[in-house]
Design a protein around this motif. Structure first.
Motif, PDB file in Angstrom:
ATOM      1  N   ASP A  30       0.831  -1.431  -0.123  1.00 53.82           N
ATOM      2  CA  ASP A  30      -0.055  -0.061  -0.086  1.00 53.82           C
ATOM      3  C   ASP A  30       0.903   1.189  -0.030  1.00 53.82           C
ATOM      4  N   LEU A  31       1.070   1.828  -1.217  1.00 60.99           N
ATOM      5  CA  LEU A  31       2.328   2.968  -1.386  1.00 60.99           C
ATOM      6  C   LEU A  31       1.627   4.351  -0.515  1.00 60.99           C
ATOM      7  N   LEU A  32       0.352   4.479  -0.641  1.00 55.28           N
ATOM      8  CA  LEU A  32       0.086   5.863   0.301  1.00 55.28           C
ATOM      9  C   LEU A  32       0.045   5.555   1.979  1.00 55.28           C
ATOM     10  N   ASN A  33       0.358   4.444   2.118  1.00 60.44           N
ATOM     11  CA  ASN A  33       0.262   4.266   3.792  1.00 60.44           C
ATOM     12  C   ASN A  33       1.737   3.693   4.110  1.00 60.44           C
ATOM     13  N   THR A  34       2.673   3.747   3.039  1.00 54.92           N
ATOM     14  CA  THR A  34       4.091   3.362   3.551  1.00 54.92           C
ATOM     15  C   THR A  34       5.182   4.266   3.633  1.00 54.92           C
ATOM     16  N   ASP A  35       6.189   4.343   4.523  1.00 54.63           N
ATOM     17  CA  ASP A  35       7.148   5.339   4.538  1.00 54.63           C
ATOM     18  C   ASP A  35       7.909   5.670   3.204  1.00 54.63           C
ATOM     19  N   PRO A  36       8.288   7.045   2.986  1.00 57.99           N
ATOM     20  CA  PRO A  36       8.817   7.248   1.682  1.00 57.99           C
ATOM     21  C   PRO A  36      10.185   6.747   1.357  1.00 57.99           C
ATOM     22  N   LYS A  37      10.873   6.136   2.246  1.00 61.43           N
ATOM     23  CA  LYS A  37      12.054   5.456   2.084  1.00 61.43           C
ATOM     24  C   LYS A  37      11.670   4.068   1.538  1.00 61.43           C
ATOM     25  N   THR A  38      11.065   3.653   1.946  1.00 61.09           N
ATOM     26  CA  THR A  38      10.529   2.160   1.751  1.00 61.09           C
ATOM     27  C   THR A  38      10.008   2.325   0.261  1.00 61.09           C
ATOM     28  N   VAL A  39       9.157   3.263   0.134  1.00 65.25           N
ATOM     29  CA  VAL A  39       8.567   3.551  -1.482  1.00 65.25           C
ATOM     30  C   VAL A  39       9.818   3.673  -2.524  1.00 65.25           C
ATOM     31  N   SER A  40      10.648   4.457  -1.958  1.00 68.93           N
ATOM     32  CA  SER A  40      11.716   4.761  -2.896  1.00 68.93           C
ATOM     33  C   SER A  40      12.767   3.638  -3.187  1.00 68.93           C
ATOM     34  N   ARG A  41      12.867   2.679  -2.538  1.00 63.13           N
ATOM     35  CA  ARG A  41      13.522   1.465  -2.734  1.00 63.13           C
ATOM     36  C   ARG A  41      13.054   0.555  -3.963  1.00 63.13           C
ATOM     37  N   MET A  42      11.825   0.938  -4.168  1.00 63.51           N
ATOM     38  CA  MET A  42      10.945   0.145  -5.318  1.00 63.51           C
ATOM     39  C   MET A  42      10.710   1.151  -6.507  1.00 63.51           C
ATOM     40  N   MET A  43      10.373   2.372  -6.200  1.00 58.80           N
ATOM     41  CA  MET A  43       9.813   3.272  -7.377  1.00 58.80           C
ATOM     42  C   MET A  43      10.683   4.338  -7.392  1.00 58.80           C
ATOM     43  N   GLY A  44      11.129   4.485  -8.978  1.00 59.34           N
ATOM     44  CA  GLY A  44      11.879   5.635  -9.031  1.00 59.34           C
ATOM     45  C   GLY A  44      10.794   6.643  -9.887  1.00 59.34           C
ATOM     46  N   VAL A  45      11.391   7.869  -9.766  1.00 62.71           N
ATOM     47  CA  VAL A  45      10.327   8.788 -10.394  1.00 62.71           C
ATOM     48  C   VAL A  45      11.279  10.008 -11.192  1.00 62.71           C
ATOM     49  N   VAL A  46      10.772  10.125 -12.514  1.00 62.49           N
ATOM     50  CA  VAL A  46      11.393  11.359 -13.482  1.00 62.49           C
ATOM     51  C   VAL A  46      10.352  12.036 -13.439  1.00 62.49           C
ATOM     52  N   GLY A  47      10.506  13.388 -12.917  1.00 64.27           N
ATOM     53  CA  GLY A  47       9.471  14.286 -12.862  1.00 64.27           C
ATOM     54  C   GLY A  47       9.802  15.317 -14.136  1.00 64.27           C
ATOM     55  N   GLN A  48       8.877  16.375 -14.257  1.00 67.09           N
ATOM     56  CA  GLN A  48       8.775  17.206 -15.473  1.00 67.09           C
ATOM     57  C   GLN A  48       9.624  18.358 -15.093  1.00 67.09           C
ATOM     58  N   PHE A  49       9.886  18.690 -13.946  1.00 67.43           N
ATOM     59  CA  PHE A  49      10.796  19.956 -13.494  1.00 67.43           C
ATOM     60  C   PHE A  49      11.665  19.598 -12.399  1.00 67.43           C
ATOM     61  N   ASN A  50      13.145  19.926 -13.037  1.00 63.39           N
ATOM     62  CA  ASN A  50      14.026  19.260 -11.962  1.00 63.39           C
ATOM     63  C   ASN A  50      15.130  20.487 -11.448  1.00 63.39           C
ATOM     64  N   GLU A  51      14.605  21.645 -11.093  1.00 63.20           N
ATOM     65  CA  GLU A  51      15.400  22.521 -10.663  1.00 63.20           C
ATOM     66  C   GLU A  51      15.817  22.428  -9.317  1.00 63.20           C
ATOM     67  N   ILE A  52      16.861  22.652  -8.804  1.00 68.37           N
ATOM     68  CA  ILE A  52      17.152  22.581  -7.311  1.00 68.37           C
ATOM     69  C   ILE A  52      18.008  23.795  -6.944  1.00 68.37           C
ATOM     70  N   SER A  53      17.853  23.848  -5.299  1.00 67.98           N
ATOM     71  CA  SER A  53      18.168  25.005  -4.778  1.00 67.98           C
ATOM     72  C   SER A  53      19.658  25.415  -4.704  1.00 67.98           C
ATOM     73  N   PHE A  54      20.129  24.115  -4.312  1.00 66.84           N
ATOM     74  CA  PHE A  54      21.633  24.073  -4.213  1.00 66.84           C
ATOM     75  C   PHE A  54      22.424  23.221  -5.445  1.00 66.84           C
ATOM     76  N   ASP A  55      23.635  23.912  -5.725  1.00 69.84           N
ATOM     77  CA  ASP A  55      23.920  22.941  -6.757  1.00 69.84           C
ATOM     78  C   ASP A  55      25.166  21.952  -6.348  1.00 69.84           C
ATOM     79  N   PHE A  56      24.853  20.737  -7.277  1.00 70.57           N
ATOM     80  CA  PHE A  56      25.665  19.570  -7.142  1.00 70.57           C
ATOM     81  C   PHE A  56      26.379  19.271  -8.518  1.00 70.57           C
ATOM     82  N   THR A  57      27.463  18.184  -8.282  1.00 68.41           N
ATOM     83  CA  THR A  57      28.118  17.672  -9.433  1.00 68.41           C
ATOM     84  C   THR A  57      27.078  16.574 -10.049  1.00 68.41           C
TER      85      THR A  57
END
Length: 261
Positions: free
Chosen positions: A72-99
């Motif tokens: 049940d994704l809606l009632n599971t903690d985000p870290k557990t969900v992230s081990r199974m589901m990857g997301v490629v969003g439409q807008f990918n700007e970030i506040s801090f810079d990384f390599t």
């Protein structure tokens, strides 16, 4: 329509999302079988992105259930969900810079314990992901210095580094040249993981998707294989355009010719 919960694959049942007391998504149910590439198509503003955001827990649905491999994704903690589901969003700007390498390494975070460092295996997984999206050699580049298309490929590489069993992609080919549109969809297709992608280009959807859900004004108006869904009449009704649908004589695939007003 109510879907049974299967042990494998992805299922969303009766999803309704309301923003400012207006239903943006109306009682949508859909399914992605294990290893299936499913496209979500429809005109701008029809609710595709809002539906996807409710699936990856950025927007809370008013009603409905979402399951991945029986979880049940809606009632599971985000870290557990992230081990199974990857997301490629439409807008990918970030506040801090990384390599670029640091950005992709973030995809390994769901698999780590608190304060656990990056390992040699993590770096190997990141390098393979960068190779898959043709960004080998970009490791030390500043993410903020990249073009929109390059940033999109970094975000896909980050999702690949998660090694997910399911991918959600919101217009993954936005800002990309034709070469990289084809490359990214080909890479995802070859992964053979369940994928739900909102796509703008109907011919790309026809070429890469096993199954389509067509959305208009927040509701599914058709679903089936690309040849079943992408008919001349249905495209005209949903997109308000005149077109001809035909078999491409070179590829044998479905092609669409749009006619001027």
């Amino acid at each position: 329509m109510v879907l049974e919960v299967n042990r494998m694959g992805f299922e969303a049942s009766n999803i309704t999302v309301s923003l400012s007391n207006i239903n943006i998504v109306n009682d949508i149910s859909l399914r992605v079988k294990e290893g299936q590439f499913v496209g979500l198509i429809g005109p701008n503003g029809c609710g595709k992105s809002t539906l996807l955001k409710s699936i990856y827990k950025v927007v809370k649905p008013k009603q409905g259930k979402v399951y991945l491999n029986g979880m049940d994704l809606l009632n599971t903690d985000p870290k557990t969900v992230s081990r199974m589901m990857g997301v490629v969003g439409q807008f990918n700007e970030i506040s801090f810079d990384f390599t670029v390498q640091e950005m992709v390494l973030m995809g390994r975070t769901p698999h780590k314990k608190f304060l656990e460092g990056d390992t040699e295996d993590d770096y190997e997984i990141v390098q393979r992901a960068l190779d898959q999206v043709s960004l080998s050699g970009y490791e030390t580049r500043s993410y903020s210095s990249l073009s929109g298309g390059e940033k999109q490929r970094v975000i896909l590489a980050r999702a690949l580094a998660q090694q997910p069993t399911f991918l959600v992609m919101d217009e993954p080919t936005n800002h990309l040249d034709i070469k990289y549109q084809l490359q990214i969809l080909s890479v995802v297709k070859k992964l053979s993981v369940g994928t739900l992608a909102a796509l703008h280009d109907l011919e790309l959807a026809a070429d890469y998707c096993d199954y389509l859900y067509m959305v208009k004004q927040g509701s599914v108006v058709a679903c089936g294989t690309p040849i079943e869904v992408l008919t001349k009449k249905r495209i005209s009704d949903v997109y308000d355009v005149t077109c001809e649908v035909y078999t491409n004589p070179i590829t044998g695939g479905l092609s669409i010719a749009y006619l001027s007003f």
